[in-house]
Enzyme design. Structure first.
Site, short mmCIF file in Angstrom:
data_model
loop_
_atom_site.label_atom_id
_atom_site.label_comp_id
_atom_site.label_asym_id
_atom_site.label_seq_id
_atom_site.Cartn_x
_atom_site.Cartn_y
_atom_site.Cartn_z
N LYS A 191 0.84 -1.20 0.00
CA LYS A 191 0.00 0.00 0.00
C LYS A 191 0.87 1.25 0.00
O LYS A 191 0.67 2.17 -0.78
CB LYS A 191 -0.93 -0.04 1.22
CG LYS A 191 -1.84 1.16 1.32
CD LYS A 191 -2.83 1.00 2.46
CE LYS A 191 -3.60 2.30 2.66
NZ LYS A 191 -4.60 2.20 3.73
N GLU A 230 10.40 -4.66 4.76
CA GLU A 230 10.55 -6.05 4.32
C GLU A 230 10.28 -6.18 2.83
O GLU A 230 11.02 -6.83 2.08
CB GLU A 230 9.57 -6.97 5.07
CG GLU A 230 9.83 -7.12 6.55
CD GLU A 230 9.13 -6.07 7.39
OE1 GLU A 230 8.82 -4.97 6.86
OE2 GLU A 230 8.91 -6.32 8.58
N GLY A 238 -5.05 -1.83 4.78
CA GLY A 238 -4.23 -2.94 4.29
C GLY A 238 -4.89 -4.30 4.51
O GLY A 238 -4.97 -5.13 3.60
N ARG A 239 -5.43 -4.52 5.70
CA ARG A 239 -6.00 -5.84 6.01
C ARG A 239 -7.39 -6.03 5.40
O ARG A 239 -8.02 -7.07 5.59
CB ARG A 239 -6.00 -6.07 7.52
CG ARG A 239 -6.62 -4.97 8.34
CD ARG A 239 -6.26 -5.09 9.82
NE ARG A 239 -6.74 -3.96 10.61
CZ ARG A 239 -6.07 -2.84 10.78
NH1 ARG A 239 -4.91 -2.66 10.21
NH2 ARG A 239 -6.56 -1.87 11.52
N GLU A 261 -4.94 -6.88 14.66
CA GLU A 261 -4.44 -5.56 14.27
C GLU A 261 -5.58 -4.54 14.32
O GLU A 261 -5.37 -3.37 14.61
CB GLU A 261 -3.81 -5.60 12.86
CG GLU A 261 -3.01 -4.35 12.53
CD GLU A 261 -2.13 -4.50 11.29
OE1 GLU A 261 -0.94 -4.85 11.43
OE2 GLU A 261 -2.63 -4.27 10.18
N HIS A 317 -5.07 -33.33 17.09
CA HIS A 317 -3.93 -34.13 17.53
C HIS A 317 -2.81 -33.25 18.06
O HIS A 317 -1.67 -33.69 18.17
CB HIS A 317 -3.44 -35.01 16.38
CG HIS A 317 -4.49 -35.99 15.95
ND1 HIS A 317 -4.65 -37.22 16.57
CD2 HIS A 317 -5.48 -35.89 15.04
CE1 HIS A 317 -5.68 -37.85 16.01
NE2 HIS A 317 -6.20 -37.07 15.08
N LYS A 343 9.19 -0.96 14.28
CA LYS A 343 9.80 -0.64 12.98
C LYS A 343 10.90 0.40 13.17
O LYS A 343 11.98 0.29 12.61
CB LYS A 343 8.74 -0.04 12.04
CG LYS A 343 7.70 -0.99 11.51
CD LYS A 343 6.81 -0.24 10.52
CE LYS A 343 5.57 -1.00 10.17
NZ LYS A 343 4.62 -0.25 9.36
O1 LIG Z 1 1.03 -2.65 2.26
P1 LIG Z 1 2.15 -2.10 3.05
O2 LIG Z 1 2.14 -0.60 3.06
O3 LIG Z 1 3.47 -2.64 2.59
O4 LIG Z 1 1.94 -2.53 4.54
C1 LIG Z 1 1.92 -3.87 4.91
C2 LIG Z 1 1.34 -4.08 6.27
O5 LIG Z 1 2.08 -3.38 7.23
C3 LIG Z 1 1.23 -2.86 8.23
O6 LIG Z 1 1.18 -1.49 8.11
C4 LIG Z 1 1.68 -3.22 9.61
O7 LIG Z 1 3.03 -3.10 9.75
C5 LIG Z 1 -0.11 -3.49 7.93
O8 LIG Z 1 -1.19 -2.80 8.43
C6 LIG Z 1 -0.07 -3.60 6.46
O9 LIG Z 1 -1.03 -4.49 6.00
#
Ligand SMILES: O=P(O)(O)OC[C@H]1O[C@](O)(CO)[C@@H](O)[C@@H]1O
Length: 541
Positions: A216, A222, A280-281, A366, A397, A506
């Site tokens: 987003k 990452e 995002g979610r 979240e 199990h 972060k």
């Molecule tokens: O889509 P982006 O901006 O890479 O963010 C990824 C995810 O990181 C978050 O901001 C949490 O760190 C989430 O809410 C989001 O879905």
């Protein structure tokens, strides 16, 4: 852009209502000692009263520690809090994400009227513009998905994204793998641990690979590290940033983002956008769903959206008493704040739904793992439970021992399909029998004088029954969970649409990373400094 009013002032926090006090009294008198077995004995209509039809989903809630009196108080609580007005405000485009001053409109992404009728009657200018944007992007993205599906040269799609930009598409693609496009493998890479990307790349050839960078913000550390590593890999194996080269980066990378400029700066020219009013979610319905559309095709993607839309309509229009997301959200409040249950187990009796718990962990925790209300006041009560689980029968199990006999009461959500997927004779009936048996055992228990073999029973569970795991049912199931989270979050008085709690870690990681090389521990706490020095005894690379 002009948006509709901010309705924060209309919210009433659950603990500031008369119904909350009434529920406290009710819990003391009847709730604490409620036994589901007695409730069944006293009420032959209990199963019907606590069954709920909703689009694509039938829910049996009868094995929960509620009766008509409890639910009546919970519905009164919802009304006193202003749930209906708040829900309608969200759908109308109000800034219910108050800490970020954003509307919450992921439902628009799955509204077929957006495509069929264009601007909805009476919609605000803001909504009308949003609808136009949705339609244009969706058409472009689905056309692109179809072109990738038809492109025999592309055999592997690598979607790089984390959290909301990874979990939803990964969960849906796994769930619908039976209708996946032959000849296309879709891989998901989230973790900054190079093991993940490295393992995927090991089997790939650049000329047959399409990378989708899903973010987003297009700033998530990452995802950026993985996207740059993928780019390096591609260029090192003959790829080029020149558009007319035989293996151009522009053909093998696409971006799914609200930050088109950053994607362009990265060198990606094929971009599909979305907007700040898609959290995002809640974004798998947007361009973030491109890996899904490539995997299952535009028509099936449309069915996924249609299933979710049907659940949206149910949530908007069914009376609270027959509204499945509302009943589930209220049950969550009852269990968390009155019974004090700290977690809920998700038990999909479906291999296809093996990533559902991971997806729901972000969606629920979240969204609702918050400690202050919308005005920033500390909350005197708990909010999101821990959500966890594994597909049945595997969970039986592993951890079902604790659910049957452990000290904590853990409500379980069984998700059952009437029809299984790739039918091997005898498997599906056995799977379903296990789900029903677990729910039965949890409720009925079994008396035994030998304490080791005694099952106390009265352990709550719900069953969500789907006809089969198809795009429409899955869309409806996901939307059901989204709205349920909205309901409980609304009652708790929190903003379910921000995630400030992820920021501190972060920032600290950014501060620590260079120290791993320099060894500088100035200003660090003793534990972090100690570990850093220990790690520096050998190279961290
Ligand atoms: O889509 P982006 O901006 O890479 O963010 C990824 C995810 O990181 C978050 O901001 C949490 O760190 C989430 O809410 C989001 O879905």
């Amino acid at each position: 852009m002009e948006v509709q009013g901010d309705i924060r002032g209309d919210r009433v926090r659950c603990d500031h209502t008369r119904a909350w006090s009434a529920l406290q009294a009710h819990f003391g008198q009847a709730g604490r000692t409620f036994d589901v077995r007695d409730a069944f004995a006293a009420d032959p209509g209990r199963y019907a009263a606590f069954s709920q039809e909703a689009p694509h989903v039938f829910a049996d809630l009868s094995r929960n520690r509620v009766d008509g009196a409890t639910e009546a108080l919970l519905f009164a609580l919802a009304r006193e809090c202003g749930l209906e007005a708040y829900r309608d405000a969200m759908f109308a485009g109000a800034q219910v994400n108050s800490t970020e001053q954003r509307a919450v409109l992921h439902h628009l992404l799955r509204n077929p009227a957006v495509a069929q009728e264009g601007q909805a009657q009476g919609a605000s200018e803001f909504i009308a513009n949003a609808e136009r944007d949705v339609e244009a992007t969706r058409s472009a993205m689905l056309a692109y998905a179809e072109s990738v599906r038809a492109d025999a040269q592309i055999t592997d799609i690598v979607s790089i994204g984390i959290g909301g930009s990874g979990l939803g598409p990964a969960m849906v693609v796994a769930a619908l793998e039976d209708i996946g496009t032959p000849g296309k493998r879709v891989h998901f890479v989230s973790n900054v641990d190079g093991m993940e990307l490295g393992t995927v790349l090991r089997g790939l050839r650049p000329q047959n690979t399409l990378f989708l960078v899903a973010s987003k913000t297009f700033t998530t550390a990452e995802t950026m590290v993985n996207a740059h590593a993928a780019r390096e890999w591609f260029l090192s194996l003959g790829g080029s940033t020149e558009a007319d080269a035989p293996l151009p980066l522009a053909r093998h990378f696409a971006a799914l983002t609200t930050n088109i400029e950053a994607a362009r700066a990265f060198g990606i020219t094929t971009t599909f956008g979305f907007w700040d009013w898609v959290g995002g979610r809640f974004s798998l319905w947007s361009a973030i769903g491109l890996p899904i559309a490539i995997a299952i095709g535009a028509e099936a993607f449309g069915a996924l959206l249609a299933g979710a839309h049907a659940m949206d309509q149910h949530f908007r229009h069914a009376p609270l008493e027959r509204n499945l997301p509302v009943r589930l959200g209220l049950l969550d409040v009852w269990y968390r704040n009155f019974h004090g249950f700290t977690s809920r187990c998700i038990a999909p009796y479906s291999h296809g739904l093996r990533r559902l718990s991971a997806y729901l962990q972000q969606l629920e925790m979240e969204s609702n793992g918050k400690g202050v209300d919308w005005q920033g006041r500390a909350l005197p009560y708990a909010t999101s439970p821990v959500v966890w689980g594994e597909p049945g029968t595997n969970g039986q199990h592993a951890f079902f021992q604790m659910i049957h006999q452990g000290h904590d009461v853990i409500p379980v959500e069984f998700i059952v399909l009437r029809r299984g997927g790739r039918d091997l004779p005898g498997h599906h009936p056995r799977l379903v029998a296990n789900a029903l048996a677990q729910a039965q055992a949890l409720m009925t228990g079994r008396h035994c004088d030998d304490g080791h073999r005694h099952f106390s029973g009265n352990r709550p569970s719900s069953v969500l029954l789907l006809e089969q795991l198809d795009p429409a049912s899955l869309g409806a199931l996901i939307a059901l969970y989204e709205h349920r989270v909205f309901v409980s979050g609304m009652l708790w008085g929190i903003n379910s649409f921000d995630q400030w709690g992820v920021e501190l870690g972060k920032q600290l990681a950014t501060n620590i990373e260079p120290r791993l090389a320099s060894g500088d521990v100035a200003g660090l706490d003793g534990a972090t400094a100690g570990l850093l020095q220990r790690l520096r005894a050998g190279p961290v690379r």
